[in-house]
Design an enzyme around this catalytic site. Sequence first.
Site, short mmCIF file in Angstrom:
data_model
loop_
_atom_site.label_atom_id
_atom_site.label_comp_id
_atom_site.label_asym_id
_atom_site.label_seq_id
_atom_site.Cartn_x
_atom_site.Cartn_y
_atom_site.Cartn_z
N SER A 59 20.91 -4.10 -1.41
CA SER A 59 19.84 -3.17 -1.73
C SER A 59 20.45 -1.79 -1.98
O SER A 59 21.67 -1.65 -2.01
CB SER A 59 18.78 -3.15 -0.64
N GLN B 199 4.54 -15.88 -38.67
CA GLN B 199 5.66 -16.66 -39.19
C GLN B 199 6.43 -17.30 -38.04
O GLN B 199 6.87 -18.44 -38.13
CB GLN B 199 6.59 -15.76 -40.02
N CYS C 187 -31.93 -11.56 -7.89
CA CYS C 187 -31.61 -10.13 -7.94
C CYS C 187 -31.28 -9.73 -9.38
O CYS C 187 -30.41 -10.32 -10.02
CB CYS C 187 -30.43 -9.83 -7.03
N CYS D 244 -32.19 -4.87 -5.34
CA CYS D 244 -33.43 -5.65 -5.22
C CYS D 244 -34.04 -5.58 -3.83
O CYS D 244 -35.05 -6.20 -3.57
CB CYS D 244 -33.18 -7.10 -5.61
N CYS E 265 -29.88 -5.05 -0.35
CA CYS E 265 -29.26 -4.88 -1.66
C CYS E 265 -29.80 -3.61 -2.31
O CYS E 265 -31.02 -3.43 -2.37
CB CYS E 265 -29.58 -6.10 -2.53
N LYS F 144 14.46 2.73 -12.80
CA LYS F 144 14.30 1.75 -11.71
C LYS F 144 12.99 1.01 -11.96
O LYS F 144 11.90 1.54 -11.69
CB LYS F 144 14.29 2.47 -10.36
S1 IVH Z 1 20.94 -2.29 -9.59
C1 IVH Z 1 23.05 -2.80 -5.39
N1 IVH Z 1 19.36 -1.37 -11.42
O1 IVH Z 1 15.75 -1.87 -7.16
C2 IVH Z 1 21.75 -2.84 -6.07
N2 IVH Z 1 18.36 -2.25 -9.46
O2 IVH Z 1 15.88 -0.89 -4.42
C3 IVH Z 1 21.92 -3.32 -7.45
N3 IVH Z 1 15.90 -2.23 -9.51
O3 IVH Z 1 16.58 -4.89 -5.59
C4 IVH Z 1 20.65 -3.22 -8.18
N4 IVH Z 1 15.70 -1.34 -11.50
O4 IVH Z 1 15.07 -4.96 -7.65
C5 IVH Z 1 19.42 -1.95 -10.21
N5 IVH Z 1 18.11 -0.54 -13.17
C6 IVH Z 1 18.16 -1.11 -11.98
C7 IVH Z 1 17.02 -1.45 -11.25
C8 IVH Z 1 17.15 -2.01 -9.98
C9 IVH Z 1 15.05 -1.83 -10.45
C10 IVH Z 1 15.49 -2.76 -8.20
C11 IVH Z 1 16.13 -4.05 -7.80
C12 IVH Z 1 16.74 -3.81 -6.44
C13 IVH Z 1 15.97 -2.62 -5.98
C14 IVH Z 1 16.72 -1.83 -4.98
#
Ligand code: IVH
Length: 666
Positions: free
Chosen positions: A82, A35, A431, A411, A408, A115
Amino acid sequence: MAKDVKKRIERLRTEVRRHDYLYYVLNQPEITDRQYDKLFAELKELEQVNPQLITSDSPTQRVSERPLEGFTTVRHAVPMLSMDNTYNADELRAFDERVAKGLGSKDYNYVVELKIDGVAISLRYERGQLITAATRGDGEVGDDVSANVRTIKAVPLVLLGGGEIPDVLEVRGEVYMPTAAFVELNRLRSEAGEPAFANPRNAAAGSLKLLDARITAQRNLAFFAYSIGEISQPLAEGHWQSLQNFKKLGLPVNPNIKKAGDINEVIDICLGWTERRLRLDYLIDGMVIKVNRFDQRDILGATGRAPRWCISYKFPAEQSETTVESIDVQVGKSGILTPVANLAPVQLSGTTVKRATLHNFDELGRLDVRQGDTVVIEKAGEIIPQVVEVKKKLRPARAVRFKVPKKCPNCDSAVAKDENGVYIRCLNPDCLGQLKERLRYFAGRNQMDIEHLGTSLIEQLVDTGLVKNFADLYKLQIADVAVLERMAEKSAANVIEAIEKSKLQPLWRLVAALGIRHIGGQSAQLLAEHFGSLEALMAADEETLAAIDQIGPTMAESVYEYFRNKTNRTIIDELLVTGVKPQRPKAKRGDKFAGKTIVVTGTLENFTRQQAENTIKQAGGKTSSSVSKKTDFVLAGENPGSKHDKARQLGVKVISEKKFLEMLNS
Ligand code: IVH
């Protein structure tokens, strides 16, 4: 009438967006895929007939037809930081102590999330419209991957909800490739002779860095939103409520987020996912623990590149030890020899592992895996079992280094290493090992799709000499097959019927099935669409092939050489004689401007320049920014300027917008 059409188009767009939301965000679809496809098709058709009504936020406009030249960069309004990692409960407790100390109180709570193992992306929405999508890059500046991210259905092009959308909202989240999509992609890649991606994260990253969004669109990428970059007015006081509001805006949020009152709860949640994560249909590489309230986050601040209010918890990589019972060498359809370790069966991340690929002989040599060795295996991205370490101390006394084959295994013919490559290939075109693989590929689901023609039947057909090439398949009779092992009259009849049916497969399937090096399903489709017949494709010279959009010089050379080979030509002739009749691609409405190069100039009434160019491309034409002798015609609006003069000078035809619409709708 025109007004009604416009209304209907808008209604359909709203409907499609609502169903995207129900499907991707709420996980509660109200209609069947069929649909949905019907609604989408109606919208597409109405837009095709009324291209002046196409807007860039229409659900039909996710995929740009125009490949990029490269990626431009975007400076993030708020840097993408990060995270620091922890690996056990003690380290999580130490994090919690730092938080308590920083806040000077115990009055705080956490949000615990999965994560997701993908690629971090920042989506910038202005007044509810998706403006850019950028990778993290170095945290300050990332790549503009908007064209590719727009193809991801889980990413809304327009935010939902009336009135409550902040003017500027930067949504951050993870683009990832679900496990099933990753496995399927690698299968297709290996069939096309392309290197496999090591894990879904690399596959997602690679897919976002393609210059052609049409390919990204086929990669089945998905998305979860998990944080905010720049925002013009706050959505909530805390993260938990923000995520709830994300959902109302149509943004997909992972359903497994949890609130935790203290660190013990956090630890329980994290450990609870150690096993459970293997049942998810995407990969996670840990958990993320975040202080909920934004004012408390501000107090905690950041150290260098990572905030103090959040931490990740990483799962230990699952490994198993086992022994190598033997090492086999397999021959692929293009003659590549691949070493494979046969292992004493062992449990790893929820499955029994009996074999592990050693990829190639360079890798085998580097690890120095020997028969009898005790090895440590790990699943690459939890999926493909790999040998990561050899326990040299446990090596049996007489274990000998595995010798790179000089012949091979199938073969006995000479082998050679690819120039500048890692692969060793069997050079014998006759082969039988290669032939079996080629036939398996020919009959495969994504090629000629011949049901019932499986591995063991192919083995027998080749070993008994009944089938020496593709064409021989079409000469088989029920009686030939019925005498083979495990074949009754009925199953033989089924096989023959399936082979018969495949005679009328579309041209692209046959082109793909031939197993031409570097030509997979997608490039086969491009070739089939461009040439329309096998004869025309076979006659094409290298230059013509290389001039096709997305067919590079390596592919062009490979196709050209394939059809210059006498044996290949004889087999194809025979295929045609036995009644294989590849079906021409259907002439689309979209072929109106096929092969035409058109220059758009001046102001148009019904289109922006971009829309007119998109329309031309959808109708099979090419656009150019300058007029030359190669231009077929110039579409001129108001105040056309110098391009119009140039067209006159060169005698290139100039058409009005009215004429253009007539041609399009004729
Ligand atoms: S919060 C200050 N939440 O993990 C960092 N990151 O190792 C804010 N990632 O670059 C990020 N799942 O690519 C956040 N639920 C999640 C996540 C997540 C995966 C990754 C993201 C980040 C990396 C850091």
